[in-house]
Write an enzyme that holds these catalytic residues in place. Sequence first.
Site, PDB file in Angstrom:
ATOM      1  N   CYS A  56       0.824  -1.218   0.000  1.00  0.00           N
ATOM      2  CA  CYS A  56       0.000   0.000   0.000  1.00  0.00           C
ATOM      3  C   CYS A  56       0.850   1.257   0.000  1.00  0.00           C
ATOM      4  CB  CYS A  56      -0.945  -0.006   1.191  1.00  0.00           C
ATOM      5  SG  CYS A  56      -0.114  -0.143   2.793  1.00  0.00           S
ATOM      6  N   ASN A 100      -8.017   4.624  -2.540  1.00  0.00           N
ATOM      7  CA  ASN A 100      -7.430   3.406  -1.996  1.00  0.00           C
ATOM      8  C   ASN A 100      -6.771   2.625  -3.134  1.00  0.00           C
ATOM      9  OD1 ASN A 100      -6.742   1.436  -0.141  1.00  0.00           O
ATOM     10  ND2 ASN A 100      -8.806   1.155   0.631  1.00  0.00           N
ATOM     11  N   HIS A 107      -1.894   0.865   7.162  1.00  0.00           N
ATOM     12  CA  HIS A 107      -2.194   1.037   5.745  1.00  0.00           C
ATOM     13  C   HIS A 107      -1.757   2.425   5.300  1.00  0.00           C
ATOM     14  CE1 HIS A 107      -4.106  -0.098   2.036  1.00  0.00           C
ATOM     15  NE2 HIS A 107      -5.106   0.758   2.127  1.00  0.00           N
TER      16      HIS A 107
END
Length: 440
Positions: free
Chosen positions: A70, A385, A364
Amino acid sequence: MSKAVSFDQIQQFKQDLAATPASGALARAVQNVGIYAASHGQFEDTDTPAVFSDEIETGKVTNQKKSGRCWMFSELNTMRHDTAKRFGIKDLEFSEAYLAFYDRLEKSNLFLERIIASRDRPLTDRVVADLIGYPNGDGGQFDNAAALAAKYGIVPKSAQPETFSSSQTSELNASLNLKLRKDASELRAAAADGASEDDLRAKKQEQLSTIYRILAYAYGEPVQQFDFEYRDKDKQFHADRNITPKEFYAKYVGWDLDEYVTLVSTPEPGKEYYQTYTLPSQNTVIEGRPVKMLNVPHDVFTKLAIKQIQGGDTIWFGNDVLADMDRKSGTLHGGLFNFSELFNADFSFDKGNRFATGQAEVSHAMTLTGVNLVDGKPTQWKVENSWGSENGRDGYFVADKQWFDDYVYEVVIKKSLLDDKTRAALATEPVTLPSWDNLA
């Protein structure tokens, strides 16, 4: 009173349970649908447009799939949106597999160097135990991706696409960790037999050659030169022939990454505001850019994030996405799950103590692309995202103010936007944090 759980105590617990209002109905709800569904707040209507007063135009979302990249996706996302806008390239994506290859190689080198440095310590030493516990994973920080881009450049995804192993890293993680633990054992045994540091490094060189081979099988060898072809928004064809990754970065991104700084906001006891911190255990590119962060009050943190979005630049941010998140709808609402009401118990826990006890973690990284301001105050944020378009609103999530305040722990901001006090604080001598710190 006895230290053990007594049957008299259990009898009292049963009576307390029976006296809890609606206990039977609540038990059936939890048993039938689970804790999260039973405590979930109102589901968001994803057909209703999410409106933001300040929003940066972006393209299709990316998908890290079953990998922990991520942090890399988010950083490359901030770059690709800028490049796409300047060159008129629709839905441009940079190669995460290319950088991931070098990331895993550099992490392996750092691990083996740390093994050599700690060779005289017992395996039960906390530093060594923490090191051996997780030799090589695919997580990371903004500074790690910046160090990789500075050393190796970047390439478009068309030059080095994803592979099975880049998108699903569990098998590669297991293989690398097995090999590296074996390598660590061999290095420590050689040191115990009197091998010199030069001898250990020669052995490390042999070990890294095998690691390189494993990574080449998993990701493909990193491309050295490639052709970059695209049509811009006006349908004009462009081609760069035999361009290298560093040339590509210089021409198509061109950011001075030293102008970007990581700000954190944690009230954890012992972590002072306007103080820099560093994590040597995560300086994955040796002699490259180190991990460094500056702790600032949350109001400063928020104002600078708003300022950067209003200036037209997206923001890499570290957060605890697993808290108060509904993945399918892309909802990030503070207090989304009301455990206190469900269990008739107080689950409130302030941020400082969540950090101190390990409850808070940077799990994250995502990208802020918009904010909605009412009377100058943020009410919600638009979040890009890297979980594909099937989640949220075509892959975009919406975070409310409470979620941002509670669970956003890091933002990467341009130095030019910092106020004088924050900029001056960057010069403080960094406090070294251990590898098990919650900001790691």
